[in-house]
Write an enzyme that holds these catalytic residues in place. Structure first.
Site, PDB file in Angstrom:
ATOM      1  N   HIS A 271      -7.303  46.464   5.537  1.00 17.03           N
ATOM      2  CA  HIS A 271      -7.504  47.895   5.773  1.00 17.03           C
ATOM      3  C   HIS A 271      -6.273  48.453   6.462  1.00 17.03           C
ATOM      4  CE1 HIS A 271      -9.336  51.656   7.109  1.00 17.03           C
ATOM      5  NE2 HIS A 271     -10.201  51.448   6.147  1.00 17.03           N
ATOM      6  N   GLU A 325     -16.042  47.598   1.621  1.00 14.74           N
ATOM      7  CA  GLU A 325     -16.349  47.468   0.201  1.00 14.74           C
ATOM      8  C   GLU A 325     -16.985  46.118  -0.153  1.00 14.74           C
ATOM      9  OE1 GLU A 325     -16.153  50.178  -1.059  1.00 14.74           O
ATOM     10  OE2 GLU A 325     -14.163  51.059  -1.284  1.00 14.74           O
TER      11      GLU A 325
HETATM   12  N1  ACO Z   1      -5.541  40.521  -0.433  1.00 16.03           N
HETATM   13  C1  ACO Z   1      -4.370  39.886  -0.309  1.00 16.03           C
HETATM   14  N2  ACO Z   1      -3.347  40.338   0.438  1.00 16.03           N
HETATM   15  C2  ACO Z   1      -3.511  41.494   1.094  1.00 16.03           C
HETATM   16  C3  ACO Z   1      -4.712  42.214   1.017  1.00 16.03           C
HETATM   17  C4  ACO Z   1      -5.753  41.689   0.227  1.00 16.03           C
HETATM   18  N3  ACO Z   1      -6.920  42.321   0.106  1.00 16.03           N
HETATM   19  N4  ACO Z   1      -4.590  43.341   1.761  1.00 16.03           N
HETATM   20  C5  ACO Z   1      -3.361  43.328   2.272  1.00 16.03           C
HETATM   21  N5  ACO Z   1      -2.714  42.213   1.873  1.00 16.03           N
HETATM   22  C6  ACO Z   1      -1.368  41.805   2.246  1.00 16.03           C
HETATM   23  C7  ACO Z   1      -0.317  42.482   1.367  1.00 16.03           C
HETATM   24  O1  ACO Z   1      -0.011  41.723   0.239  1.00 16.03           O
HETATM   25  C8  ACO Z   1       0.833  42.588   2.343  1.00 16.03           C
HETATM   26  O2  ACO Z   1       1.427  41.325   2.442  1.00 16.03           O
HETATM   27  P1  ACO Z   1       3.048  41.182   2.400  1.00 16.03           P
HETATM   28  O3  ACO Z   1       3.578  42.154   3.404  1.00 16.03           O
HETATM   29  O4  ACO Z   1       3.254  39.759   2.730  1.00 16.03           O
HETATM   30  O5  ACO Z   1       3.441  41.552   1.004  1.00 16.03           O
HETATM   31  C9  ACO Z   1       0.170  42.823   3.685  1.00 16.03           C
HETATM   32  O6  ACO Z   1      -1.131  42.243   3.572  1.00 16.03           O
HETATM   33  C10 ACO Z   1       0.047  44.299   4.052  1.00 16.03           C
HETATM   34  O7  ACO Z   1      -0.436  45.012   2.930  1.00 16.03           O
HETATM   35  P2  ACO Z   1      -0.191  46.561   2.742  1.00 16.03           P
HETATM   36  O8  ACO Z   1      -0.467  46.888   1.321  1.00 16.03           O
HETATM   37  O9  ACO Z   1       1.113  46.997   3.325  1.00 16.03           O
HETATM   38  O10 ACO Z   1      -1.291  47.163   3.676  1.00 16.03           O
HETATM   39  P3  ACO Z   1      -1.958  48.567   3.508  1.00 16.03           P
HETATM   40  O11 ACO Z   1      -2.289  49.036   4.861  1.00 16.03           O
HETATM   41  O12 ACO Z   1      -1.142  49.490   2.674  1.00 16.03           O
HETATM   42  O13 ACO Z   1      -3.227  48.149   2.646  1.00 16.03           O
HETATM   43  C11 ACO Z   1      -5.300  48.122   1.632  1.00 16.03           C
HETATM   44  C12 ACO Z   1      -4.537  48.457   2.912  1.00 16.03           C
HETATM   45  C13 ACO Z   1      -4.768  48.982   0.488  1.00 16.03           C
HETATM   46  C14 ACO Z   1      -6.776  48.429   1.840  1.00 16.03           C
HETATM   47  C15 ACO Z   1      -5.100  46.617   1.290  1.00 16.03           C
HETATM   48  O14 ACO Z   1      -5.586  45.825   2.336  1.00 16.03           O
HETATM   49  C16 ACO Z   1      -5.751  46.231  -0.046  1.00 16.03           C
HETATM   50  O15 ACO Z   1      -5.135  46.383  -1.088  1.00 16.03           O
HETATM   51  N6  ACO Z   1      -7.009  45.694  -0.001  1.00 16.03           N
HETATM   52  C17 ACO Z   1      -7.711  45.341  -1.228  1.00 16.03           C
HETATM   53  C18 ACO Z   1      -8.375  46.559  -1.843  1.00 16.03           C
HETATM   54  C19 ACO Z   1      -9.563  47.056  -1.029  1.00 16.03           C
HETATM   55  O16 ACO Z   1     -10.376  46.279  -0.534  1.00 16.03           O
HETATM   56  N7  ACO Z   1      -9.640  48.399  -0.927  1.00 16.03           N
HETATM   57  C20 ACO Z   1     -10.712  49.062  -0.165  1.00 16.03           C
HETATM   58  C21 ACO Z   1     -10.192  49.560   1.135  1.00 16.03           C
HETATM   59  S1  ACO Z   1     -11.481  50.202   2.153  1.00 16.03           S
HETATM   60  C22 ACO Z   1     -11.613  51.830   1.696  1.00 16.03           C
HETATM   61  O17 ACO Z   1     -10.712  52.526   1.384  1.00 16.03           O
HETATM   62  C23 ACO Z   1     -12.955  52.414   1.655  1.00 16.03           C
END
Ligand code: ACO
Length: 388
Positions: A271, A325
């Site tokens: 998140h 989620e």
């Molecule tokens: N699975 C694997 N790796 C992840 C995940 C995940 N679910 N979430 C973050 N990471 C990793 C990224 O690959 C990144 O790693 P790196 O820097 O080594 O490449 C690091 O963690 C940070 O990720 P960002 O994308 O910069 O973090 P951001 O704050 O933009 O992402 C997000 C938040 C989009 C929710 C992300 O965690 C994600 O894609 N989760 C999966 C989708 C999801 O569950 N969405 C629902 C969100 S809740 C809502 O909106 C209601």
């Protein structure tokens, strides 16, 4: 700065920090809700989500978000009455939904329906967003989805019953039968949990559109579009896909390992703001334990445990935890909804937060208009097409 084509890029702006994805940027003031990311705490209008979940009805929460305080019994009765009166969709909205291809995504149907509502003429959704419009739009969201859900199966839309609350009405209009307590009650708790969540992407979208002086339906149509994306509200059906693909507890490790090796994200984890467990995930986990089958809950639990262990191993320091989620998938499946209706059901709840934010924005409006750092060239010369 010199571009790859040798031309020069300039900026007349002072050097400002450029947080990727606006992370950490305060884009507006709000008294509606706040996410305390480090603590894993969510507050609506001063109430911790644990105070409200299972105690307040969805309509009490909607009233709280719109008005800043919980309703009295009479005020709640009035709100339920008004929502009941406002649920029927204008004929042109049904016509527009009827014209959509049956294989359209329900979020596209909702976005189209919200947009069509704003094109209705008359004065129901005029140019100045107000509370009556917020209530009317909230009342009609379940009906737009239910109409599409039935039409795509070759069934006619079901007329709403005024005595139903939102959760009951949604299920009744979807399935054409009286909803059972074991279905509408968990759905109602789910709706209270998802109603607002700080300055998330769809809420920000709604506020940006409202700040231009546009109408409520435009703001909410934009918000629906933003919610659809899998990085925001589009994840729970993908959680269901993931759990179905894993299939059984023995496959959990190999499936998750393969997905992470391919560089995929595990849906339902991570998140932008929470650096601890999402408090809504904790509440939904408890609900899923009661509402879903023991097999499905066990599979979800095992997948969650292993996913967290693997994410912590592979992304040390990233603090990735379960988000709302993950267990939404188990709870919404248990109340009888198919996967592609999960994100739209999120919107049935969030429309209260979106509309409350629009009202807050217009009450003290200033156009939201940020800047960008210009990194392109500035001195290219036009060459006639024959010479290119
Ligand atoms: N699975 C694997 N790796 C992840 C995940 C995940 N679910 N979430 C973050 N990471 C990793 C990224 O690959 C990144 O790693 P790196 O820097 O080594 O490449 C690091 O963690 C940070 O990720 P960002 O994308 O910069 O973090 P951001 O704050 O933009 O992402 C997000 C938040 C989009 C929710 C992300 O965690 C994600 O894609 N989760 C999966 C989708 C999801 O569950 N969405 C629902 C969100 S809740 C809502 O909106 C209601």
């Amino acid at each position: 700065m010199t571009g790859s084509n040798g031309s020069t890029a300039v900026s007349d702006q002072p050097a400002l920090p450029k947080p990727e994805g606006l992370e950490g940027v305060v884009a507006a003031s709000t008294a509606l809700s706040h996410v305390f990311g480090e603590e894993g705490k969510l507050v609506y209008r001063g109430y911790d989500i644990h105070e409200l979940a299972g105690n307040a009805s969805f309509e009490e929460v909607a009233y709280l978000l719109w008005n800043g305080r919980l309703p009295t019994q009479d005020e709640l009765k009035d709100l339920l009455l008004t929502l009941g009166e406002e649920r029927s969709l204008p004929g042109h909205v049904i016509d527009v939904i009827r014209a959509l291809p049956g294989d359209a995504h329900p979020m596209d149907a909702l976005r189209t329906g919200a947009s069509a509502l704003g094109a209705g003429g008359g004065d129901q959704f005029d140019d100045e967003p107000d509370l009556d419009e917020a209530i009317a739009l909230t009342a009609m969201f379940p009906g737009i989805l239910a109409a599409f859900f039935r039409l795509r199966q070759g069934l006619e839309p079901v007329a709403p019953k005024p005595e139903h609350n939102t959760a009951q009405s949604y299920l009744h209009q979807l399935f054409g039968r009286e909803p059972e307590d074991r279905h509408w009650r968990p759905l109602e708790v789910y709706l209270t949990l998802l109603a607002d969540h700080g300055m998330n992407a769809s809420t920000f979208t709604a506020r940006v559109i409202a700040s231009t002086g546009s109408d409520l339906c435009s703001s909410i149509t934009g918000a629906v579009g933003a919610l659809k994306g899998p990085l925001h509200g589009g994840a729970p059906s993908k959680v269901l896909d993931m759990l179905e693909a894993i299939g059984s507890a023995e496959n959990v490790d190999s499936w998750l390992t393969d997905a992470l090796d391919r560089g995929e994200r595990l849906m339902g984890f991570g998140h932008r703001v929470y650096k601890a467990e999402d408090p809504r995930a904790e509440i939904l986990r408890g609900m899923a334990a009661e509402a879903s089958t023991p097999e499905f809950f066990e599979l979800s639990r095992r997948t969650e445990e292993r996913a967290l262990e693997m994410l912590h191993e592979r992304k040390p320091g990233r603090r990735l935890y379960t988000n709302v989620e993950f267990y939404s998938a188990a709870v919404l499946s248990a109340v009888g909804l198919p996967g592609d209706m999960f994100t739209p059901t999120f919107a049935v709840s969030r429309v209260t937060g979106w509309t409350a934010h629009v009202l807050e924005q217009v009450a003290n409006n200033r156009l939201i208009r940020p800047q960008s750092e210009f990194v392109g060239p500035t001195d290219r010369k036009f060459v006639a097409i024959e010479a290119r």
